[in-house]
Design a protein around this motif. Structure first.
Motif, mmCIF file in Angstrom:
data_model
loop_
_atom_site.group_PDB
_atom_site.id
_atom_site.type_symbol
_atom_site.label_atom_id
_atom_site.label_comp_id
_atom_site.label_asym_id
_atom_site.label_seq_id
_atom_site.Cartn_x
_atom_site.Cartn_y
_atom_site.Cartn_z
ATOM 1 N N UNK A 142 0.855 -1.176 0.000
ATOM 2 C CA UNK A 142 0.000 0.000 0.000
ATOM 3 C C UNK A 142 0.899 1.236 0.000
ATOM 4 N N UNK A 143 0.755 2.116 -0.996
ATOM 5 C CA UNK A 143 1.711 3.226 -1.117
ATOM 6 C C UNK A 143 1.849 4.049 0.157
ATOM 7 N N UNK A 400 3.357 6.362 -19.781
ATOM 8 C CA UNK A 400 4.275 7.313 -19.161
ATOM 9 C C UNK A 400 3.759 7.901 -17.867
ATOM 10 N N UNK A 401 2.748 7.305 -17.294
ATOM 11 C CA UNK A 401 2.165 7.772 -16.031
ATOM 12 C C UNK A 401 1.457 6.583 -15.387
ATOM 13 N N UNK A 402 1.094 6.699 -14.100
ATOM 14 C CA UNK A 402 0.387 5.587 -13.458
ATOM 15 C C UNK A 402 -0.966 5.335 -14.121
ATOM 16 N N UNK A 403 -1.320 4.061 -14.222
ATOM 17 C CA UNK A 403 -2.623 3.657 -14.746
ATOM 18 C C UNK A 403 -3.338 2.815 -13.704
ATOM 19 N N UNK A 404 -4.624 3.063 -13.535
ATOM 20 C CA UNK A 404 -5.429 2.250 -12.626
ATOM 21 C C UNK A 404 -5.713 0.900 -13.275
ATOM 22 N N UNK A 405 -6.165 -0.053 -12.463
ATOM 23 C CA UNK A 405 -6.506 -1.362 -13.013
ATOM 24 C C UNK A 405 -7.642 -1.251 -14.035
ATOM 25 N N UNK A 420 -4.730 -8.215 -11.646
ATOM 26 C CA UNK A 420 -4.179 -7.767 -10.363
ATOM 27 C C UNK A 420 -3.090 -8.715 -9.886
ATOM 28 N N UNK A 421 -3.285 -10.009 -10.084
ATOM 29 C CA UNK A 421 -2.272 -10.976 -9.687
ATOM 30 C C UNK A 421 -1.002 -10.798 -10.500
ATOM 31 N N UNK A 422 -1.144 -10.574 -11.796
ATOM 32 C CA UNK A 422 0.020 -10.365 -12.655
ATOM 33 C C UNK A 422 0.779 -9.109 -12.236
ATOM 34 N N UNK A 423 0.064 -8.042 -11.927
ATOM 35 C CA UNK A 423 0.718 -6.811 -11.487
ATOM 36 C C UNK A 423 1.505 -7.040 -10.200
ATOM 37 N N UNK A 424 0.957 -7.847 -9.288
ATOM 38 C CA UNK A 424 1.675 -8.139 -8.046
ATOM 39 C C UNK A 424 2.966 -8.897 -8.323
ATOM 40 N N UNK A 425 2.885 -9.873 -9.236
ATOM 41 C CA UNK A 425 4.088 -10.632 -9.582
ATOM 42 C C UNK A 425 5.131 -9.716 -10.212
ATOM 43 N N UNK A 437 -1.650 6.802 -7.779
ATOM 44 C CA UNK A 437 -2.464 6.916 -8.983
ATOM 45 C C UNK A 437 -2.699 5.614 -9.708
ATOM 46 N N UNK A 438 -2.194 4.516 -9.169
ATOM 47 C CA UNK A 438 -2.367 3.224 -9.832
ATOM 48 C C UNK A 438 -1.049 2.480 -9.900
#
Length: 728
Positions: A142-143, A400-405, A420-425, A437-438
């Motif tokens: 969590x940021x 070039x910037x944060x993207x939400x799911x 979401x699982x892939x992003x965690x890996x 921001x994502x």
């Protein structure tokens, strides 16, 4: 706040350490004469006196929590900061906080369920009035927590505890990507000298490969040799057995007949949410006090159900694996599995819920021939698919910037949970990071470790074979499970159905057979209509956003059954199973058509439909066509035919996320002129009512939504979707 820590005197301190530890243990368990199990004090001594990193692999109920609570108070008495416990489940946190309070340990938890308490907990941490802080592994990414609170916690931590540490290893049956962050956390702790921070990892389910993997991660960054304590995993109270029966109906009939004979209260595990709900409903209808428990159960209700089982107000919870790690009822009398898990290690962990503080507990597996189909149906891997991983990385780089799911879903055709699982890996690999921001690309290079991922995938297949070997073994069942976990003390138990003979009855009451068949023959599942368009559709060239206009929506629909249902699910899985030459196609089976008729008979629609229309099928035209014609004939309704396909019809394969599925079907259906004319003629003749829209199966529901939309625009006053199978 820094702590001036007092070290244990190497000559005189160790002599008094055990007595001091025993005094704390007595408070923890509520008995003045309490003493440590073999290995407990040795682990405490390694943490407190030697500041070592330790891995404790002991069976559930051995007392791993006593090790870290006692060590925490001993370290606090010597000036150390609070203990940080990484714990995977809210239920586990609740039990641990309660247990800590009994021992005089001031414990707090930070998780998604108590955000209103976070400010108070931060104040208590600043005051140094917290001995133990529990956090979830997800909280580490969590940021706000990671960037603001965690650095200070790391600076002050007196002991780090990793509970359910097998989750660290991607070789384990329950690997969780967020757990891999703990390696980075450990690397930030002082690892040498008088100010080194001890680390304890605990688990009840780890074979030798997982033990080596976890120990390697504990020893990162100069942690030295890891103290590994392994104990015997067999529990003398458990009586294991396997009872083979020919069908789900016969297994349910056995439960209906014998649930009341099982000792105390317990858990009946099922492989799917549908099976849990169907089984619980049948048992309740027969007068048993049971409730279903699954991933669909609200968090508040989960806590209530767990408490009801602990207080023996229900005979059993009929549960999926959602009721697993963290549930603590020492006198749980039985665990029954209605279908086998895909891993003997996962099975051992679940049966380990029983018999922790009782002399006897019954454990029975009722495997089914459909188990392997369900394993394949739910087969997912926590390892990233290279093509999809690179697609995600490419989109983040291009942005070039944060993207939400949700924003990524319009760029990469992945459903929410796998994405979401892939992003965690990828985050654990350092390729992406989560921000306010994502998600954003870090700029670090990423290499696909296909060889390792392939080995892990093969390990999953090997686990399935071992589960089948457990079912078929002619030897001691507890010894088999212990050997799978590489327990060096594995030996025949003398109690299981092979060592002592079958202990369970096999008879079934005639009334139970009838009730089981009736319960599993039940048909009809609601299909909720889509009310809103997915966000970001303009990126896919589809000019839609916000709510779907009411005049374009379909009505609530029906499916004969879910693919995961106990009763009809097996037939439907067979029907939709692909062969080497592609999907099967044949006219609808008369029994399945009769089941669909039963759904119609119980469908309480506001207006009776006036006609039948079908979705055009490119893969199963015979099935869909005969389904529509059969329903029209039996329901004495005109069959107006199928919609037309535009430009070849829907693009791409089934599956994928909502945005891509809608994009694939948008404006791909048209209403033939003749069908439109018949709708107009019906309206002019005073025949008002919706049309039945038939298809073979529904997954995302966007095909039904889009087909229904064009029918509404052509003059249908309403559209009632009706399919044979609902995914999930």
């Amino acid at each position: 706040m820094m702590h001036n820590e007092t070290q244990v005197d190497p000559e005189t301190g160790r002599a008094g350490l055990r007595a001091e530890a025993r005094e704390i243990l007595s408070r923890l368990v509520g008995h003045e004469d309490a003493d440590f199990h073999p290995g407990q004090f040795e682990a405490i001594e390694a943490l407190v006196a030697d500041r070592r990193r330790a891995l404790v692999v002991q069976r559930t109920g051995w007392g791993k929590s006593a090790v870290y609570f006692v060590a925490s108070l001993l370290l606090r008495a010597r000036g150390a900061g609070p203990t940080l416990i990484v714990s995977p489940l809210l239920a586990l946190m609740r039990d641990q906080v309660a247990a800590a309070a009994r021992a005089g340990v001031r414990a707090e938890a930070i998780n998604s369920a108590n955000p209103t308490d976070w400010d108070r907990i931060r104040e208590r941490l600043a005051e140094d009035s917290v001995d133990v802080l529990l956090v979830s592994p997800e909280r580490l990414n969590n940021p706000q927590f990671r960037d603001v609170q965690l650095p200070d916690l790391i600076r002050r931590t007196g002991l780090l505890v990793v509970d359910e540490a097998h989750c660290i290893s991607d070789w384990g049956h329950d690997f969780r990507p967020d757990y891999r962050r703990i390696r980075d956390l450990i690397a930030q702790l002082p690892a040498a000298g008088n100010h080194s921070v001890p680390v304890l990892a605990t688990t009840a389910t780890a074979n030798e490969r997982v033990v080596q993997d976890v120990a390697e991660q504990l020893g990162v960054d100069g942690g030295g040799d890891v103290f590994v304590l392994r104990g015997p995993l067999a529990r003398s109270s458990l009586r294991l057995g396997v009872l083979r029966m020919p069908s789900p109906a016969s297994r349910l009939a056995w439960l209906l007949t014998h649930l009341g004979d099982l000792p105390g209260s317990g858990i009946v595990y099922t492989l799917t949410v549908s099976a849990a709900e169907d089984t619980a409903r049948a048992l309740r209808d027969a007068g048993h006090q049971v409730a279903s428990y699954s991933g669909r159960t609200d968090p508040e209700q989960r806590a209530e159900l767990e408490q009801a089982l602990k207080e023996n107000r229900v005979k059993a919870l009929i549960a999926t694996s959602a009721l697993g790690m963290g549930f603590d009822k020492p006198d749980l009398g039985f665990v029954v599995h209605f279908g086998a898990p895909s891993s003997p290690v996962a099975y051992y962990q679940q049966v380990g819920r029983a018999g922790r503080a009782t002399d006897h507990a019954d454990v029975l597996l009722l495997p089914g021939p459909e188990d392997r189909d369900i394993w394949r149906y739910f087969a997912t891997t926590s390892m990233p698919d290279e093509h999809r991983a690179r697609a995600v990385l490419g989109e983040l780089e291009a942005a070039g910037k944060p993207l939400s799911v949700p924003a990524l879903e319009t760029r990469v055709d992945l459903k929410r949970t796998p994405l979401e699982l892939l992003l965690k890996v990828l985050a654990v690999d350092g390729a992406v990071e989560r921000t306010q921001g994502g998600w954003q690309r870090t700029g670090e290079p990423w290499t696909y470790d296909g060889e390792r991922y392939g080995r892990v995938a093969q390990a999953r297949v090997d686990e399935e074979k071992l589960m089948l070997d457990y079912e078929n073994t002619s030897g001691c069942r507890m010894e088999f499970l212990s050997r799978v976990l590489d327990d060096p003390e594995a030996a025949p138990c003398g109690r299981c159905d092979h060592c002592a003979g079958p202990w369970f009855p096999t008879s079934i009451d005639e009334s139970a057979k009838g009730n089981a068949s009736k319960a599993l023959g039940r048909v009809g599942v609601e299909i909720e209509p889509r009310r809103s368009w997915p966000s970001g559709m303009d990126r896919l060239g589809v000019p839609l956003k916000g709510r779907i206009p009411e005049e374009s929506q379909v009505l609530e629909g029906r499916a004969v059954a879910r693919l995961t249902d106990l009763g009809w699910g097996g037939r439907l899985r067979t029907l939709f199973a692909a062969t080497e030459s592609g999907p099967q196609d044949a006219p609808i089976d008369p029994d399945l058509l009769q089941g669909a008729v039963q759904v119609l008979a119980s469908w309480e629609w506001a207006e009776r439909p006036i006609a039948v229309v079908s979705v055009p099928s490119r893969t199963r035209p015979q099935l869909v066509g005969s389904f529509a014609e059969g329903i029209a004939r039996i329901g004495q309704l005109p069959y107006l035919g199928a919609l037309d396909l535009v430009d070849g019809g829907p693009r791409g394969d089934s599956g994928g996320n909502s945005a891509f599925r809608l994009g694939a079907v948008w404006q791909r259906f048209a209403v033939p002129e003749e069908l439109t004319a018949q709708l107009v003629a019906a309206r002019e003749a005073g025949r008002h009512g919706p049309v039945l829209l038939l298809d073979d199966r529904a997954e995302s529901r966007w095909t039904l939504t889009e087909a229904g939309r064009v029918l509404r625009e052509a003059g249908a006053s309403g559209v009632l979707p009706f399919v044979l199978a609902l995914n999930g």
